[in-house]
Enzyme design. Structure first.
Site, PDB file in Angstrom:
ATOM      1  N   LYS A   1      -9.391  -4.900  -7.765  1.00  7.87           N
ATOM      2  CA  LYS A   1      -8.342  -5.707  -8.358  1.00  7.87           C
ATOM      3  C   LYS A   1      -8.712  -7.233  -8.639  1.00  7.87           C
ATOM      4  O   LYS A   1      -8.654  -7.704  -9.373  1.00  7.87           O
ATOM      5  CB  LYS A   1      -7.292  -5.709  -7.229  1.00  7.87           C
ATOM      6  CG  LYS A   1      -6.092  -6.466  -7.395  1.00  7.87           C
ATOM      7  CD  LYS A   1      -4.920  -6.241  -6.534  1.00  7.87           C
ATOM      8  CE  LYS A   1      -3.631  -7.282  -6.741  1.00  7.87           C
ATOM      9  NZ  LYS A   1      -2.711  -7.185  -5.852  1.00  7.87           N
TER      10      LYS A   1
ATOM     11  N   GLU B   1     -18.039  -5.069  -0.960  1.00  8.01           N
ATOM     12  CA  GLU B   1     -18.884  -3.707  -1.197  1.00  8.01           C
ATOM     13  C   GLU B   1     -18.820  -3.314  -2.688  1.00  8.01           C
ATOM     14  O   GLU B   1     -19.861  -2.631  -3.128  1.00  8.01           O
ATOM     15  CB  GLU B   1     -17.780  -2.698  -0.385  1.00  8.01           C
ATOM     16  CG  GLU B   1     -17.834  -2.828   0.912  1.00  8.01           C
ATOM     17  CD  GLU B   1     -16.959  -3.848   1.417  1.00  8.01           C
ATOM     18  OE1 GLU B   1     -16.299  -4.794   0.743  1.00  8.01           O
ATOM     19  OE2 GLU B   1     -16.320  -3.624   2.600  1.00  8.01           O
TER      20      GLU B   1
ATOM     21  N   GLY C   1      -3.155  -3.167  -3.942  1.00  7.86           N
ATOM     22  CA  GLY C   1      -4.119  -2.595  -4.018  1.00  7.86           C
ATOM     23  C   GLY C   1      -3.752  -0.940  -3.543  1.00  7.86           C
ATOM     24  O   GLY C   1      -4.174  -0.133  -4.170  1.00  7.86           O
TER      25      GLY C   1
ATOM     26  N   GLU D   1      -2.234  -0.474   6.748  1.00  4.35           N
ATOM     27  CA  GLU D   1      -2.577  -1.966   6.179  1.00  4.35           C
ATOM     28  C   GLU D   1      -1.347  -2.465   5.693  1.00  4.35           C
ATOM     29  O   GLU D   1      -0.841  -3.502   5.787  1.00  4.35           O
ATOM     30  CB  GLU D   1      -3.641  -1.652   4.910  1.00  4.35           C
ATOM     31  CG  GLU D   1      -3.912  -2.920   4.625  1.00  4.35           C
ATOM     32  CD  GLU D   1      -5.048  -2.819   3.524  1.00  4.35           C
ATOM     33  OE1 GLU D   1      -4.821  -2.594   2.382  1.00  4.35           O
ATOM     34  OE2 GLU D   1      -6.180  -3.046   3.510  1.00  4.35           O
TER      35      GLU D   1
ATOM     36  N   HIS E   1      -8.347  23.985  14.781  1.00  6.78           N
ATOM     37  CA  HIS E   1      -9.721  24.388  15.602  1.00  6.78           C
ATOM     38  C   HIS E   1     -10.379  23.201  16.200  1.00  6.78           C
ATOM     39  O   HIS E   1     -11.506  23.257  16.485  1.00  6.78           O
ATOM     40  CB  HIS E   1     -10.571  25.356  14.841  1.00  6.78           C
ATOM     41  CG  HIS E   1     -10.027  26.576  14.408  1.00  6.78           C
ATOM     42  ND1 HIS E   1      -9.968  27.885  15.186  1.00  6.78           N
ATOM     43  CD2 HIS E   1      -9.111  27.010  13.168  1.00  6.78           C
ATOM     44  CE1 HIS E   1      -9.311  28.871  14.531  1.00  6.78           C
ATOM     45  NE2 HIS E   1      -8.917  28.237  13.595  1.00  6.78           N
TER      46      HIS E   1
ATOM     47  N   LYS F   1     -14.259  -9.895   7.456  1.00  5.71           N
ATOM     48  CA  LYS F   1     -14.958 -10.354   6.148  1.00  5.71           C
ATOM     49  C   LYS F   1     -15.787 -11.586   6.361  1.00  5.71           C
ATOM     50  O   LYS F   1     -16.795 -11.886   5.706  1.00  5.71           O
ATOM     51  CB  LYS F   1     -13.778 -10.614   5.030  1.00  5.71           C
ATOM     52  CG  LYS F   1     -13.675  -9.137   4.040  1.00  5.71           C
ATOM     53  CD  LYS F   1     -12.810  -9.583   3.006  1.00  5.71           C
ATOM     54  CE  LYS F   1     -11.663  -8.452   2.631  1.00  5.71           C
ATOM     55  NZ  LYS F   1     -10.956  -8.774   1.268  1.00  5.71           N
TER      56      LYS F   1
HETATM   57  O1  F6P Z   1      -9.159  -4.127   2.463  1.00  2.68           O
HETATM   58  C1  F6P Z   1      -8.852  -5.266   1.849  1.00  2.68           C
HETATM   59  C2  F6P Z   1      -8.413  -4.747   0.490  1.00  2.68           C
HETATM   60  O2  F6P Z   1      -7.968  -6.202  -0.142  1.00  2.68           O
HETATM   61  C3  F6P Z   1      -7.432  -3.643   0.204  1.00  2.68           C
HETATM   62  O3  F6P Z   1      -6.095  -4.131   0.439  1.00  2.68           O
HETATM   63  C4  F6P Z   1      -7.897  -3.509  -1.217  1.00  2.68           C
HETATM   64  O4  F6P Z   1      -7.028  -2.192  -1.719  1.00  2.68           O
HETATM   65  C5  F6P Z   1      -9.463  -3.461  -1.203  1.00  2.68           C
HETATM   66  O5  F6P Z   1      -9.514  -4.416  -0.019  1.00  2.68           O
HETATM   67  C6  F6P Z   1      -9.973  -3.538  -2.268  1.00  2.68           C
HETATM   68  O6  F6P Z   1      -9.826  -4.694  -2.903  1.00  2.68           O
HETATM   69  P1  F6P Z   1     -10.289  -4.673  -4.522  1.00  2.68           P
HETATM   70  O7  F6P Z   1      -9.473  -3.897  -5.253  1.00  2.68           O
HETATM   71  O8  F6P Z   1      -9.692  -6.210  -4.969  1.00  2.68           O
HETATM   72  O9  F6P Z   1     -11.751  -4.840  -4.624  1.00  2.68           O
END
Ligand code: F6P
Length: 548
Positions: free
Chosen positions: A198, A204, A261, A347, A378, A517
């Site tokens: 988004k 990551e 998100g 969340e 199990h 973060k």
């Molecule tokens: O973990 C926080 C968050 O903002 C989530 O709400 C979101 O789905 C995810 O990180 C990924 O964010 P982005 O789509 O901006 O990479």
């Protein structure tokens, strides 16, 4: 809009009294014995989803008080404000309109924008699915959280509808152990990367996207591919079109700040789904969700499934004090549903202050967890049956399986049908066992083959007894179709909305992910330099140990 926090209402006090007088002691076995109509009275049919709520610790009075609670909290007005596009995500000043993403053309806000992107993304899906022309065999979605969990859950769930010539991969973790094995098996000329974010700033996703690009350029060298080909092999789903362009991506599918998100699989974030199952099935997923939206918006609250579920969550969390809920989908395709629901619920509702920033007086989100049945049986079901905590369980049963494809020999199809009957019998049996239990007297009448010789029979009987009266809900889908799955997911979304509305919190922000973060950003250079100045002794010690 009148909005009153649940714990400040008269109904809350009435529920407290009702809990003390009757609720705490309610015995499901007696309730069924007393009322032969209990199953009918406490089951609901919503679009695509049948729900048996009768094995829950509620009676008619509980339901009445919970409905009074919903009324006093202004649940309907809060729901209508969401559908009307009011900025109910008050802390970020945003509307919350994932429902607009699945509204048929002309029936929801922002219809032109929504349908323009939808059509473009479905056209891309169509092109990629024409594998003879596209040459694509592998699609890698790079995203995390809401930009991963929805598609990563839906794609295996709809495997019966998936294109057999395309493999879908999901890479989310910043840990290189996620992307490295995926890249190992790929041919750059036959791979499409979707960078799904988004914000297009998430650490990551950006790190994985850089690795994917570096791999594409290196592996592509021998295949005559270079940076000019990035545009053909990378697309983006994002609200940050400019950042995607800076990355070298020219084909971008946008969405809007009013799509959270964790509510975004219906938007361009659903591109991997559309590629896997095709435009018609993606539209059916949207249709199912829309049908559930209409149910949530229009059904009387007493027959409104997401509302009844959300109220039940409040009853269990705040009156019974149950801290968690276990989800057991009896369908292997739904193996990622618990992880998806963890983000959706925890969340959204894992908050400690209300919409006005005041501390909540009542507990909010439970822990949501689970595994597909029968695997969970199990593993941790032991605790569900005999542990000291009561954990409401949610069973999802699918009447008709989809694994008996025509390509299989008849004998195999027959065997698989037999397995499905076993699966259903197990799901039914677990909810029955949780409720029924077994007394020590009943256990004493059995001859357990594995009991230690000479052991005290009375003690063994106590080990082998089950308290019972443990609550569960069972959902039944006729089949795991795209439409049914869409309705199921939307049901969960609106359930979360309902409990949030009663708790008076903002289900649509997630400030709780920020601190970690920011600290990771500060620690990253220290890992390289070894500087531990000003760190607490534990973090300093660990950092030094990792650098040894
Ligand atoms: O973990 C926080 C968050 O903002 C989530 O709400 C979101 O789905 C995810 O990180 C990924 O964010 P982005 O789509 O901006 O990479």
């Amino acid at each position: 809009m009148t909005r009153v926090r649940g714990d400040r209402t008269r109904a809350w006090a009435a529920l407290r009294g009702h809990y003390e007088a009757h609720g705490r002691a309610l015995d499901l076995r007696e309730a069924f014995a007393r009322d032969p109509g209990r199953f009918q009275a406490f089951s609901l049919q919503a679009p695509e989803v049948f729900a048996d709520l009768s094995k829950n610790l509620v009676d008619v009075a509980t339901r009445r008080f919970l409905l009074e609670l919903a009324a006093e909290c202004g649940l309907e007005a809060q729901r209508d404000a969401m559908f009307a596009g009011r900025p109910i995500n008050a802390t970020e000043g945003r509307a919350v309109l994932h429902v607009a993403l699945r509204a048929p053309r002309g029936q929801g806000p922002f219809g032109d924008e929504v349908h323009a992107v939808l059509e473009r993304m479905l056209a891309l899906a169509e092109r990629v699915r024409d594998t003879a022309r596209s040459g694509i065999t592998d699609v890698v979605n790079i995203g995390i959280g809401g930009s991963d969990l929805g598609p990563a859950m839906v794609v295996p769930a709809l495997d019966a509808y998936a294109h057999r010539g395309l493999r879908l991969h999901f890479v989310s973790n910043v840990d290189g152990h996620d992307i490295a094995p995926v890249l190992r098996g790929l041919d750059p000329a036959r791979t499409l990367f979707i960078v799904a974010s988004k914000t297009f700033t998430t650490q990551e996703t950006m790190a994985n996207a850089q690795v994917a690009r570096a791999w594409f350029l290196a592996a592509g060298q021998g295949r005559g591919l270079g940076s000019a080909d990035i545009a053909r092999h990378f697309v983006a789903a994002t609200t940050n079109v400019r950042a995607a362009a800076d990355f070298g991506i020219t084909e971008t599918f946008g969405f809007w700040d009013w799509v959270g998100g964790r509510y975004s699989l219906w938007s361009a974030i659903g591109l991997p789904i559309a590629i896997a199952v095709g435009p018609a099935n993606f539209r059916a997923l949207l249709d199912g969700a829309h049908a559930m939206d209409r149910h949530f918006a229009e059904a009387p609250l007493a027959q409104n499934l997401p509302v009844q579920l959300g109220l039940l969550d409040v009853w269990y969390r705040n009156f019974h004090g149950f801290g968690s809920r276990s989800v057991a989908p009896y369908h292997q395709g739904l193996r990622r549903l618990p992880a998806y629901l963890q983000q959706l619920e925890m969340e959204s509702n894992g908050k400690g202050v209300d919409l006005d920033g005041q501390p909540l007086a009542a507990a909010s989100s439970p822990v949501v967890w689970g595994e597909p049945g029968t695997n969970g049986q199990h593993a941790y079901f032991q605790m569900l049956h005999q542990g000291t905590d009561v954990i409401p369980v949610e069973f999802i049963l699918v009447k008709t399986p989809a694994h008996g494809g025509d390509e299989l020999p008849p004998a195999v199809r027959e065997a698989l049908a037999g397995q499905h009957a076993k699966l259903l019998a197990n799901g039914l049996a677990q909810s029955q066992a949780l409720m029924q239990g077994k007394t020590a007297e009943e256990a004493a009448r059995e001859r357990p083959p594995t009991a230690a010789p000479g052991a005290d029979p009375a003690a063994i009987a106590r080990h082998r007894s089950f308290p019972g009266n443990r609550p569960s809900t069972t959902f039944v889908l006729d089949a795991l179709t795209p439409r049914a799955l869409g309705a199921l997911i939307a049901m969960y979304e609106h359930r979360v909305f309902t409990s949030a509305a009663i708790w008076g919190l903002n289900a649509f922000d997630q400030w709780g992910v920020e601190l970690g973060k920011a600290l990771a950003g500060e620690l990253l250079p220290r890992l390289a330099s070894g500087d531990t100045a000003g760190l607490d002794a534990s973090t300093a010690g660990l950092l030094a140990r990792l650098r040894d």
